[in-house]
Enzyme design. Sequence first.
Site, PDB file in Angstrom:
ATOM      1  N   HIS A  60       1.950   5.485  -8.072  1.00  0.00           N
ATOM      2  CA  HIS A  60       1.156   4.077  -7.808  1.00  0.00           C
ATOM      3  C   HIS A  60       0.088   3.817  -9.013  1.00  0.00           C
ATOM      4  O   HIS A  60      -0.996   4.139  -9.037  1.00  0.00           O
ATOM      5  CB  HIS A  60       0.444   4.012  -6.699  1.00  0.00           C
ATOM      6  CG  HIS A  60       0.170   2.569  -6.115  1.00  0.00           C
ATOM      7  ND1 HIS A  60       0.506   2.076  -4.863  1.00  0.00           N
ATOM      8  CD2 HIS A  60      -0.310   1.583  -6.714  1.00  0.00           C
ATOM      9  CE1 HIS A  60      -0.091   0.960  -4.935  1.00  0.00           C
ATOM     10  NE2 HIS A  60      -0.550   0.392  -5.943  1.00  0.00           N
ATOM     11  N   ARG A  64      -0.096  -2.569 -16.531  1.00  0.00           N
ATOM     12  CA  ARG A  64      -0.551  -4.156 -16.927  1.00  0.00           C
ATOM     13  C   ARG A  64       0.632  -4.701 -17.826  1.00  0.00           C
ATOM     14  O   ARG A  64       0.279  -5.943 -18.363  1.00  0.00           O
ATOM     15  CB  ARG A  64      -1.842  -4.229 -17.495  1.00  0.00           C
ATOM     16  CG  ARG A  64      -2.944  -3.660 -16.357  1.00  0.00           C
ATOM     17  CD  ARG A  64      -2.996  -4.320 -15.170  1.00  0.00           C
ATOM     18  NE  ARG A  64      -4.023  -3.997 -14.438  1.00  0.00           N
ATOM     19  CZ  ARG A  64      -3.887  -4.245 -12.846  1.00  0.00           C
ATOM     20  NH1 ARG A  64      -2.750  -4.865 -12.441  1.00  0.00           N
ATOM     21  NH2 ARG A  64      -5.098  -4.028 -12.296  1.00  0.00           N
ATOM     22  N   ASP A 152       3.613  -4.810  -4.233  1.00  0.00           N
ATOM     23  CA  ASP A 152       2.097  -4.384  -4.380  1.00  0.00           C
ATOM     24  C   ASP A 152       1.229  -5.532  -4.969  1.00  0.00           C
ATOM     25  O   ASP A 152       1.360  -6.086  -5.713  1.00  0.00           O
ATOM     26  CB  ASP A 152       1.989  -3.221  -5.114  1.00  0.00           C
ATOM     27  CG  ASP A 152       0.558  -2.661  -5.094  1.00  0.00           C
ATOM     28  OD1 ASP A 152       0.044  -2.527  -3.865  1.00  0.00           O
ATOM     29  OD2 ASP A 152      -0.105  -2.161  -6.163  1.00  0.00           O
ATOM     30  N   HIS A 179       2.582  -2.403   0.339  1.00  0.00           N
ATOM     31  CA  HIS A 179       1.047  -2.884   0.356  1.00  0.00           C
ATOM     32  C   HIS A 179       0.923  -3.538   1.794  1.00  0.00           C
ATOM     33  O   HIS A 179       1.084  -4.700   1.876  1.00  0.00           O
ATOM     34  CB  HIS A 179       0.720  -3.630  -0.859  1.00  0.00           C
ATOM     35  CG  HIS A 179      -0.688  -4.054  -0.955  1.00  0.00           C
ATOM     36  ND1 HIS A 179      -1.581  -3.884  -1.812  1.00  0.00           N
ATOM     37  CD2 HIS A 179      -1.121  -5.054  -0.069  1.00  0.00           C
ATOM     38  CE1 HIS A 179      -2.816  -4.643  -1.621  1.00  0.00           C
ATOM     39  NE2 HIS A 179      -2.404  -5.364  -0.566  1.00  0.00           N
ATOM     40  N   ASN A 278      -8.916  -2.862  -3.126  1.00  0.00           N
ATOM     41  CA  ASN A 278      -8.132  -3.247  -2.034  1.00  0.00           C
ATOM     42  C   ASN A 278      -6.995  -2.502  -1.531  1.00  0.00           C
ATOM     43  O   ASN A 278      -6.036  -2.209  -2.448  1.00  0.00           O
ATOM     44  CB  ASN A 278      -7.587  -4.936  -2.346  1.00  0.00           C
ATOM     45  CG  ASN A 278      -6.945  -5.558  -1.272  1.00  0.00           C
ATOM     46  OD1 ASN A 278      -7.251  -4.990  -0.058  1.00  0.00           O
ATOM     47  ND2 ASN A 278      -6.180  -6.334  -1.209  1.00  0.00           N
ATOM     48  N   ASP A 305      -3.206   4.492  -7.651  1.00  0.00           N
ATOM     49  CA  ASP A 305      -3.490   3.055  -7.673  1.00  0.00           C
ATOM     50  C   ASP A 305      -4.458   2.608  -8.950  1.00  0.00           C
ATOM     51  O   ASP A 305      -5.480   1.807  -8.927  1.00  0.00           O
ATOM     52  CB  ASP A 305      -4.214   2.543  -6.441  1.00  0.00           C
ATOM     53  CG  ASP A 305      -3.814   1.058  -6.186  1.00  0.00           C
ATOM     54  OD1 ASP A 305      -3.434   0.550  -7.166  1.00  0.00           O
ATOM     55  OD2 ASP A 305      -4.204   0.598  -4.989  1.00  0.00           O
ATOM     56  N   HIS A 309      -9.081  -3.072 -15.145  1.00  0.00           N
ATOM     57  CA  HIS A 309      -9.505  -4.476 -15.673  1.00  0.00           C
ATOM     58  C   HIS A 309     -10.498  -4.363 -16.645  1.00  0.00           C
ATOM     59  O   HIS A 309     -11.291  -3.508 -16.784  1.00  0.00           O
ATOM     60  CB  HIS A 309     -10.354  -4.927 -14.280  1.00  0.00           C
ATOM     61  CG  HIS A 309      -9.198  -5.180 -13.020  1.00  0.00           C
ATOM     62  ND1 HIS A 309      -8.270  -5.907 -13.285  1.00  0.00           N
ATOM     63  CD2 HIS A 309      -9.263  -4.599 -11.780  1.00  0.00           C
ATOM     64  CE1 HIS A 309      -7.638  -5.847 -12.077  1.00  0.00           C
ATOM     65  NE2 HIS A 309      -8.093  -5.064 -11.387  1.00  0.00           N
ATOM     66  N   PHE A 323     -10.326  -6.760  -7.772  1.00  0.00           N
ATOM     67  CA  PHE A 323     -10.211  -5.697  -7.066  1.00  0.00           C
ATOM     68  C   PHE A 323      -9.857  -4.366  -7.899  1.00  0.00           C
ATOM     69  O   PHE A 323      -8.532  -4.722  -8.795  1.00  0.00           O
ATOM     70  CB  PHE A 323      -9.175  -5.844  -5.942  1.00  0.00           C
ATOM     71  CG  PHE A 323      -9.698  -6.733  -4.788  1.00  0.00           C
ATOM     72  CD1 PHE A 323     -10.495  -6.178  -3.817  1.00  0.00           C
ATOM     73  CD2 PHE A 323      -9.408  -8.013  -4.803  1.00  0.00           C
ATOM     74  CE1 PHE A 323     -11.113  -6.969  -2.821  1.00  0.00           C
ATOM     75  CE2 PHE A 323      -9.921  -8.845  -3.884  1.00  0.00           C
ATOM     76  CZ  PHE A 323     -10.658  -8.424  -2.682  1.00  0.00           C
ATOM     77  N   GLY A 324      -9.901  -3.278  -7.866  1.00  0.00           N
ATOM     78  CA  GLY A 324      -9.464  -2.126  -8.303  1.00  0.00           C
ATOM     79  C   GLY A 324     -10.232  -1.190  -9.246  1.00  0.00           C
ATOM     80  O   GLY A 324     -11.016  -1.762  -9.899  1.00  0.00           O
TER      81      GLY A 324
HETATM   82 ZN   LIG Z   1      -1.791  -2.458  -3.032  1.00  0.00          ZN
HETATM   83 ZN   LIG Z   2      -1.913  -1.279  -6.301  1.00  0.00          ZN
END
Ligand SMILES: [Zn+2]
Ligand SMILES: [Zn+2]
Length: 444
Positions: A60, A64, A152, A179, A278, A305, A309, A323-324
Amino acid sequence: MKLLIKNGRVIDPENNIDQIRDILAEDGKIAKVAQNIRNGADKVIDATGKIVMPGLVDMHVHLREPGREDKETIYSGTRAALKGGVTSVLAMPNTSPAIDTAENIKLLKCIIKKTAQANVFIAAAITKGRLGQELTEIARLQKEGAIAITDDGASVDNAQLMQEALKLAKKENILVICHSEDRSLSARGVVNLGLTSTRLGLRGISRESEYKRVERDIRLAEQAQAPVHIAHVSCQESIEIIAAAKKRGARVTCDTAPHYFSLSEEAVLGYDTNFKMNPPLRSADDVVALKQGLKNGVIDAIASDHAPHTENEKDIEFERAEFGVVGLETELAVAITELVDTGLLDWLGLAKKMALNPAKILGLNKGTLGAASDADIIVVDPAREWVVEKEGLISKSKNSAFLGKRLKGQVEYAILGGKIASKNENSRHPRTGKISQVAENLRA
Ligand SMILES: [Zn+2]
Ligand SMILES: [Zn+2]
């Protein structure tokens, strides 16, 4: 090309080996695992005191590219992967454009071929534009090389459409990754719903929004008799639902990410957006449940995951921040620190969760040191401690949830197809005296 790794503690979960051994890699494959291999190798690595295990398979990862090369590229992301011991990644399709057509897969494959430093496998979208309205041409995507499908970042809300996708995926032998989030229940929340959301005055994401959708996704998969993988499980109820499904014979697998089993919602109390992801960080009880799920096997895999960013997107008010978090460079060390060092998992167990199981779930001939398998190997110093610092991260983005944390375990070599692809060395900062990691890229 022959590469010999000598005297390491070899961890091979597929063959249940945890012994001091030598490994010989030849022509990209594992040729031999034995004691005292004498062979005129082109290159010898002395792994005395080190762990030698299969390269990690991270199922996962958001690279980008195409579209948001300011956050990460396939080049920068796979360099970060190798530094963290990850030799194979599954790239998520929520790029711009989304990976929802055979043409977009072709484009992506082209970039991968030119720039990837580690193995990149492709996940395509379930629905066109990931909008949940119309299915992609799953058969064509599979033929073009996608090994999984997922929307996702979003769940396919329409149950009928999701079931159709599961049936087609089964027919085409491609994995569906969910997801699992019911957005009518997560209601544009930004942190775990409960004490934390109340204390911070922020909108909460309920546990129901996750586990009700996990329940639905498994039920649809069972009806379609298709295998299904649930991504980033974060709460106890999801684990219980998955455990019950496994018990009745459903073909369901799942993963969780290092931040979910090592951090709880209290981390968010300082409004630090590097703890915004998330699903959100949940309660301390959920952390305990996740660890238990890893130990008892309900949770099959650990995946990062990795979600890079830019500072502009993170260094703003909590509610507006993306998120992330990034995770490729820290996932192994977090797992060693939180799971192996604490005795929750042994090294074989760790290699299962981070290499063998994800490879099996994705149908890859990886995650093992068995003869004739791909020689993707990492050499890890299990005792070396290091502090996660922004300056030390080589991902284009620095939004780590572990900044300032002291972790144990450092990857020294990442070997890809029998060749040293990256070598990490420690360097001491001339002024501060701090030890940080330098990743030497040997493939570029
Ligand atoms: Zn996800
Ligand atoms: Zn993800």
